[in-house]
Design an enzyme around this catalytic site. Structure first.
Site: not given
Ligand code: ATP
Ligand code: MG
Length: 566
Positions: A41, A271, A281
């Protein structure tokens, strides 16, 4: 022997993700095609966690003859920007990967809209005029069914009219949403009539003001994969619970047609989480916006551009990711392991130079005034084809303050009155005395050199216990050196109850302005890989100019963090 062998095997063994891809190819699924995507994104800069996803998405496609496309998942204009799009491309290329095509989820807004309209007409979606909070409260728990919305069974014509007006901008953000009508009692919470469209009245970085209704992640991601012909949609474990919904929407899209050859399969891996830093983020953006760091590429940041500016090589990041591997279990990865990967790689590629970052003057009292000798120094002893460069030697030198002790214990092998050391690429010297300033600080150290100990001379092989680096005072350049430490002072800031801002290590950056480096360094440019002998790996910073050299410390020569923190 055994340990080494096992390690080799570990590094060469393939992950369960690769195993699955390989099997699908062998079974001839998707007509033997392999297509992956990396779907960031564009709402921030990439961090080292993304590098793990990149290495998998691009790496597996490369290895098995497939293609990996870059797709920007730009479905939320309130957080996205073209600045991030450009930075993401730069970082992927720097890591050494090439995408096939670049796509944007926004390319599919019309197709997604048409699909949503179809679901409404088929009675499989409805406009809900309740607030997000109310919808959340009605979700129930995995054990108890949710409450159906009073709008759930409204006529489809009404939903369609409202959906169209949502998109025209007639309603305020948050006043209504489009929900898929699935099952309010399903044990998988994602099936309890998930929200698939919401109103956002902000300019989109690509589509401008065309849309006011935007699809949610779950309604955009799988469909985008499907439209593009992705065969393996590899992502992180938190999406495992979304997978049934991912498959559900693709089934709806297929409409009973046999599209078996074009069905993406979602596979999840763990992850990357790194000690002493944060990876969200939202938090990284806060650090930047609140000026708690000096931008996204601050060398203390876990961003790819931060590591780059700090002097890490792309190979060292890829090596680290190889070392940690891909599993189904969440883990916290040790920052020290990343540093070890960097050392291993930088050892091979860095140019060896001398720098003194805590200088004190050393005078060789028996060396002739005004005499200058050019000493030969090898650029990289690890490289059989290495060049050499010269470094000037004279009577007055800079050495590191720590290399001298007034009252030295027996085991201190460096300088102290009466002790001998070798000066790298030059002579053996013996300390004869020193002078202190008015504050009692050692100001000058006096030594005598032995002319017969220069390399090639009769006594050049005489053994002494330490070799020190040095710079000739009249033949070096002043420099600023920035030293970095862990950005956070606790191992796992994300698991801490305190606000992450309170956990920042106050000593994470130290700027030294009174340093000296070899003249040779004026030929180097930012991001070149350097080793300051005995001090660590360094690189030139972007702030560096010919008149004001600035260096960043990448990592020390060995791990002394463990010792320090005790
Ligand atoms: P956000 O915090 O905005 O949700 P995100 O970290 O999930 O961001 P995306 O841009 O959505 O970032 O991620 C792109 C891809 O990178 C996704 O496939 C995601 O699974 C992967 N990814 C993100 N963080 C990590 C991580 N820490 N380790 C491995 N992969 C990651
Ligand atoms: Mg995400």
């Amino acid at each position: 022997m055994n340990i080494e062998k096992n390690q080799e095997e570990k590094y060469e063994s393939i992950s369960f993700v690769e195993e699955a891809v390989k099997k699908d190819l062998e079974d001839g699924k998707n007509g033997g095609r392999l297509q992956t995507r990396f779907p960031p994104e564009p709402n921030g800069y990439l961090h080292i966690g993304h590098a793990k996803a990149i290495c998998m998405d691009f790496g597996v496609a490369e290895k098995y003859g497939g293609v990996c496309n870059l797709r920007f998942d730009d479905t939320n204009p309130s957080k996205e920007d073209t600045e991030y799009v450009d930075a993401i491309k730069e970082d992927i290329e720097w890591l050494g990967f090439k995408w096939g095509n670049i796509y944007y989820a926004s390319d599919y807004f019309q197709k997604l809209w048409d699909f949503a309209v179809r679901l409404i007409k088929e009675g499989k979606a409805y406009v809900d005029e309740q607030s997000k909070e109310t919808i959340n409260e009605q979700k129930g728990t995995p054990q108890t069914p949710g409450i159906e919305s009073p709008y759930r069974n409204r006529p489809w014509e009404e939903s369609l009219d409202l959906f169209e007006r949502m998109n025209k901008g007639e309603f305020e953000e948050g006043s209504m949403v489009l929900r898929a009508k699935i099952d309010m009692a399903n044990p998988n919470m994602h099936f309890r009539d998930p929200i698939i469209y919401r109103i956002i009245k902000i300019k989109h970085h690509k589509t401008g003001y065309k849309w006011n209704a935007y699809p949610m992640y779950d309604f955009a991601h799988g469909q985008s994969d499907f439209f593009e012909g992705v065969t393996h949609s590899i992502c992180t474990l938190e999406f495992e619970v979304h997978r049934p919904l991912y498959d559900y929407f693709i089934n709806e899209l297929k409409e009973g047609k046999d599209l078996n050859d074009n069905r993406p399969r979602q596979i999840e891996f763990n992850r990357l989480n790194l000690t002493y830093t944060v990876m969200s983020k939202r938090k990284l953006l806060a650090l930047v916006q609140e000026k708690l760091v000096d931008g996204w590429d601050d060398p203390r940041m876990p961003t790819i551009c931060g590591f780059r500016r700090r002097g890490f090589s792309p190979e060292s990041i890829r090596r680290f990711i190889d070392m940690i591997g891909y599993t189904k279990y969440e883990a916290l990865n040790d920052y020290a392991m990343l540093e070890a990967a960097a050392r291993e790689d930088l050892n091979k590629r860095s140019t060896r130079v001398s720098a003194v970052i805590n200088p004190v003057k050393l005078v060789i009292t028996n060396y002739p005034d005004g005499k200058v000798e050019s000493m030969e120094a090898i650029d990289n002893p690890e490289d059989p084809e290495s060049k050499t460069h010269t470094i000037e030697f004279s009577k007055n030198l800079w050495i590191e303050k720590d290399d001298f002790m007034e009252d030295a214990p027996k085991k201190f092998y460096r300088l102290s009155v009466g002790r001998e050391v070798r000066l790298k690429n030059a002579y053996i010297i013996k300390c004869t005395g020193f002078k202190k300033d008015e504050n009692g600080e050692v100001e000058e150290i006096y030594c005598e050199y032995d002319p017969m100990t220069k390399s090639g001379m009769p006594d050049s092989n005489r053994k002494v216990k330490a070799t020190l680096h040095w710079l000739s005072c009249d033949h070096c350049l002043p420099a600023e050196v920035r030293l970095y430490d862990r950005l956070f002072s606790v191992e796992n800031p994300s698991a801490d109850e305190r606000d992450f801002r309170e956990l920042i290590n106050p000593n994470s950056k130290e700027v030294r302005t009174n340093c000296y480096v070899e003249k040779y360094l004026s030929q180097f440019k930012p991001l070149d890989y350097l080793q300051f002998q005995r001090l660590g790996y360094f690189t030139l910073d972007y702030d560096s100019t010919p008149d004001h050299l600035v260096f960043n410390k990448t990592v020390g020569l060995r791990d002394n963090w463990v010792k320090q923190s005790k």
